[in-house]
Each structure stands twice: as structure tokens, then as C-alpha cells.
Design a protein around this motif. Sequence first.
Motif, PDB file in Angstrom:
ATOM      1  N   LEU A  36       0.830  -1.213   0.000  1.00 48.11           N
ATOM      2  CA  LEU A  36       0.000   0.000   0.000  1.00 48.11           C
ATOM      3  C   LEU A  36       0.866   1.266   0.000  1.00 48.11           C
ATOM      4  O   LEU A  36       0.569   2.225  -0.719  1.00 48.11           O
ATOM      5  N   LEU A  37       1.924   1.263   0.785  1.00 49.32           N
ATOM      6  CA  LEU A  37       2.812   2.428   0.845  1.00 49.32           C
ATOM      7  C   LEU A  37       3.545   2.645  -0.477  1.00 49.32           C
ATOM      8  O   LEU A  37       3.611   3.771  -0.983  1.00 49.32           O
ATOM      9  N   TYR A  38       4.076   1.567  -1.056  1.00 52.11           N
ATOM     10  CA  TYR A  38       4.753   1.687  -2.350  1.00 52.11           C
ATOM     11  C   TYR A  38       3.781   2.191  -3.423  1.00 52.11           C
ATOM     12  O   TYR A  38       4.148   3.033  -4.247  1.00 52.11           O
ATOM     13  N   CYS A  39       2.552   1.681  -3.412  1.00 54.80           N
ATOM     14  CA  CYS A  39       1.559   2.123  -4.398  1.00 54.80           C
ATOM     15  C   CYS A  39       1.241   3.604  -4.230  1.00 54.80           C
ATOM     16  O   CYS A  39       1.124   4.333  -5.222  1.00 54.80           O
ATOM     17  N   ALA A  40       1.097   4.065  -3.005  1.00 50.30           N
ATOM     18  CA  ALA A  40       0.793   5.479  -2.760  1.00 50.30           C
ATOM     19  C   ALA A  40       1.948   6.362  -3.229  1.00 50.30           C
ATOM     20  O   ALA A  40       1.729   7.406  -3.862  1.00 50.30           O
ATOM     21  N   LEU A  41       3.172   5.956  -2.940  1.00 53.16           N
ATOM     22  CA  LEU A  41       4.337   6.730  -3.369  1.00 53.16           C
ATOM     23  C   LEU A  41       4.472   6.719  -4.889  1.00 53.16           C
ATOM     24  O   LEU A  41       4.776   7.752  -5.498  1.00 53.16           O
ATOM     25  N   ASP A  42       4.217   5.579  -5.498  1.00 50.08           N
ATOM     26  CA  ASP A  42       4.284   5.483  -6.953  1.00 50.08           C
ATOM     27  C   ASP A  42       3.219   6.368  -7.601  1.00 50.08           C
ATOM     28  O   ASP A  42       3.505   7.091  -8.558  1.00 50.08           O
ATOM     29  N   ALA A  43       2.006   6.345  -7.065  1.00 51.28           N
ATOM     30  CA  ALA A  43       0.926   7.177  -7.612  1.00 51.28           C
ATOM     31  C   ALA A  43       1.241   8.659  -7.475  1.00 51.28           C
ATOM     32  O   ALA A  43       0.811   9.469  -8.299  1.00 51.28           O
ATOM     33  N   ALA A  44       2.008   9.012  -6.445  1.00 48.57           N
ATOM     34  CA  ALA A  44       2.382  10.409  -6.231  1.00 48.57           C
ATOM     35  C   ALA A  44       3.679  10.770  -6.965  1.00 48.57           C
ATOM     36  O   ALA A  44       4.177  11.886  -6.827  1.00 48.57           O
ATOM     37  N   CYS A  45       4.217   9.801  -7.736  1.00 43.58           N
ATOM     38  CA  CYS A  45       5.468  10.002  -8.495  1.00 43.58           C
ATOM     39  C   CYS A  45       6.643  10.352  -7.586  1.00 43.58           C
ATOM     40  O   CYS A  45       7.481  11.194  -7.923  1.00 43.58           O
ATOM     41  N   VAL A  46       6.693   9.729  -6.437  1.00 47.10           N
ATOM     42  CA  VAL A  46       7.790   9.945  -5.492  1.00 47.10           C
ATOM     43  C   VAL A  46       8.829   8.850  -5.700  1.00 47.10           C
ATOM     44  O   VAL A  46       8.526   7.666  -5.529  1.00 47.10           O
TER      45      VAL A  46
END
Length: 82
Positions: A36-46
Motif C-alpha cells: 500500500l505504501l509503495y503504491c501510494a508513493l508510486d501514484a504520487a510520483c515519489v
Amino acid sequence: MTKDMDITPPLPVAEEFRTEMNAGRPLSATQAHQVLLYCALDAACVPVDPPDVQAIVALAQLDYPTVQAVIDWITTARTPRW
């Protein structure tokens, strides 16, 4: 905190990844939190650097409401405020 608040929701897994991920066996809560954390960071282009991985691993060990709060912060931070 009640037990209901500690339950990490199941993650949807695309059919083509089920065999690869051994989807017959559920992820632990910590593993699900990491996803979930990796997906959120990926979606935010971080971009995730090695020190970030250590932070993600540490955050993933926390309870679901705390992890979800961090995800909400990431999502809010990427939302334009014009």
C-alpha cells in the motif's frame, strides 16, 4: 483501539499476478502495508531511494490506521491546491 481498526483490508490482485505472487497464501499485514505504501508513493510520483526503503519497512510494521493516515498524507500532498 478496537480489533476492527487493526484489520488490514485484503489487497486486490490482478489475475495475471496471482500465480507469480503465490496468491493462495495471504500476505501478512506488514507485507500488505508495504504494498500500500509503495503504491501510494508510486501514484504520487515519489522516487524511492535506499533510505526510503528502510522508512517504508519501519512504517509498514505499524497498525493499519496509522499506515492509512500516512497514505492519506501522501495522497493529499500530491493533490494540487489551486
